[in-house]
Design a protein around this motif. Structure first.
Motif, short mmCIF file in Angstrom:
data_model
loop_
_atom_site.label_atom_id
_atom_site.label_comp_id
_atom_site.label_asym_id
_atom_site.label_seq_id
_atom_site.Cartn_x
_atom_site.Cartn_y
_atom_site.Cartn_z
N LEU A 1 1.07 -0.78 0.29
CA LEU A 1 -0.12 -0.53 0.26
C LEU A 1 0.98 1.12 0.08
N LEU A 2 1.94 1.12 0.41
CA LEU A 2 3.24 2.52 0.76
C LEU A 2 3.66 2.52 -0.68
N THR A 3 3.95 1.62 -0.88
CA THR A 3 4.44 1.50 -2.16
C THR A 3 3.13 1.79 -3.67
N GLN A 4 2.38 1.81 -3.06
CA GLN A 4 1.43 2.47 -4.14
C GLN A 4 0.96 4.24 -4.40
N ILE A 5 1.29 4.41 -2.93
CA ILE A 5 0.84 5.63 -2.78
C ILE A 5 2.46 6.33 -3.01
N ARG A 6 3.42 5.96 -3.03
CA ARG A 6 4.80 6.98 -2.97
C ARG A 6 4.76 6.36 -5.02
N ASP A 7 4.08 5.96 -5.71
CA ASP A 7 4.23 5.76 -6.81
C ASP A 7 3.02 6.63 -7.10
N GLU A 8 1.82 6.26 -6.71
CA GLU A 8 1.13 7.54 -7.16
C GLU A 8 1.44 9.33 -6.89
N LEU A 9 2.42 9.34 -5.93
CA LEU A 9 2.72 11.27 -5.80
C LEU A 9 3.55 11.04 -7.01
N VAL A 10 4.46 10.50 -7.74
CA VAL A 10 5.79 10.25 -8.42
C VAL A 10 5.80 10.31 -9.75
N ALA A 11 4.15 10.04 -9.23
CA ALA A 11 3.14 10.02 -10.73
C ALA A 11 2.30 11.29 -11.15
N GLN A 12 2.12 12.14 -10.38
CA GLN A 12 1.55 13.30 -10.34
C GLN A 12 2.43 14.11 -10.06
N ARG A 13 3.54 14.33 -9.83
CA ARG A 13 4.72 14.88 -10.18
C ARG A 13 5.36 14.94 -11.35
N ASN A 14 6.16 13.72 -11.48
CA ASN A 14 6.67 13.72 -12.84
C ASN A 14 5.98 13.09 -13.73
N GLY A 15 5.04 12.61 -14.01
CA GLY A 15 4.34 11.79 -14.98
C GLY A 15 4.50 10.55 -15.03
N PRO A 16 4.49 9.09 -15.92
CA PRO A 16 3.74 8.39 -15.32
C PRO A 16 4.92 7.67 -14.97
N ALA A 17 5.04 7.12 -14.07
CA ALA A 17 6.69 6.54 -13.85
C ALA A 17 6.69 5.21 -13.79
N PRO A 18 7.56 4.07 -13.90
CA PRO A 18 7.15 2.65 -14.56
C PRO A 18 7.13 2.19 -13.27
N HIS A 19 6.21 0.63 -12.65
CA HIS A 19 6.36 -0.24 -11.68
C HIS A 19 6.86 -1.09 -11.46
N ARG A 20 6.65 -1.78 -10.32
CA ARG A 20 8.35 -2.20 -10.50
C ARG A 20 8.71 -3.70 -11.16
N ASP A 21 6.88 -4.14 -11.61
CA ASP A 21 6.97 -5.30 -12.40
C ASP A 21 6.93 -4.71 -13.81
N GLY A 22 7.60 -3.35 -14.29
CA GLY A 22 8.41 -3.00 -15.90
C GLY A 22 6.94 -2.47 -16.41
N GLY A 23 5.85 -1.96 -15.88
CA GLY A 23 3.88 -1.66 -16.11
C GLY A 23 4.35 -0.77 -15.73
N THR A 24 2.57 0.37 -16.20
CA THR A 24 2.35 1.40 -15.89
C THR A 24 1.92 0.85 -14.08
N LEU A 25 1.23 1.85 -13.49
CA LEU A 25 0.37 1.84 -11.88
C LEU A 25 -1.13 1.61 -13.08
N PRO A 26 -2.63 0.81 -12.64
CA PRO A 26 -3.93 0.83 -12.82
C PRO A 26 -3.72 2.06 -13.14
N SER A 27 -3.79 3.47 -12.50
CA SER A 27 -4.46 4.22 -12.62
C SER A 27 -3.86 4.58 -13.71
N GLN A 28 -2.44 4.40 -14.29
CA GLN A 28 -2.16 5.45 -16.29
C GLN A 28 -2.75 5.00 -16.43
N ARG A 29 -3.60 2.98 -16.71
CA ARG A 29 -3.00 2.25 -17.97
C ARG A 29 -4.28 2.79 -19.10
#
Length: 170
Positions: free
Chosen positions: A142-170
């Protein structure tokens, strides 16, 4: 004054209705049935202990466990009926008989009621399907997902750990 009388009448009606509702609940009725069955069961267990188990224990002494005793003083005299007439005696026979009654009752309740009920519950639990979609997300995920969402809001879409994008970015 008549107002108080009316209040008391409606209040007593409420109490009576509440008491009636309490009595009609399933728990109270089940408890009443359990007490009645337990009382009948107790007489059966007492008969088995007095008629079978006590005589088996009595093979080592008198047949009546109520007569078993030990003396505190050096001299104890007993009547022909087995009652202590002189001296201080500990009557451990009735305690032994009551303990045997308890052990037999507990064993019958466990083996005849508790054990089969537990087996039935295990079978029912094994038949119910496990919902795989209900797996809870761990705190780290859950904390990883929140961090990735915050990074995505700041910098644009960021790759997820498994190489894909977050579900909200698909």
């Amino acid at each position: 004054m008549s107002t108080q009388g009316a209040g008391s009448a409606s209040e007593s009606q409420g109490v009576i209705a509440g008491f009636k509702q309490f009595l009609m609940r399933g728990n109270v009725m089940e408890l009443a049935v359990a007490v009645v069955v337990g009382a009948a069961f107790t007489s059966i267990v007492n008969a088995v202990v007095k008629g079978v188990i006590n005589p088996l224990v009595g093979l080592f002494g008198s047949r009546n466990l109520d007569k078993y005793h030990s003396c505190f003083s050096d001299v104890c005299t007993t009547s022909p009926e087995g009652e202590v007439t002189k001296g201080v005696a500990i009557l451990w026979g009735p305690v032994l008989s009551a303990t045997l009654t308890f052990v037999v009752t507990a064993a019958v309740v466990y083996f005849a009621m508790i054990l089969p009920m537990n087996k039935l519950r295990e079978r029912q639990a094994a038949k119910t399907p496990v919902d795989a979609s209900a797996a809870e997300v761990t705190e780290i995920e859950l904390l990883t997902q929140i961090r990735d969402e915050l990074v995505a809001q700041r910098n644009g879409p960021a790759p997820h750990r498994d190489g894909g994008t977050l579900p909200s970015q698909r």
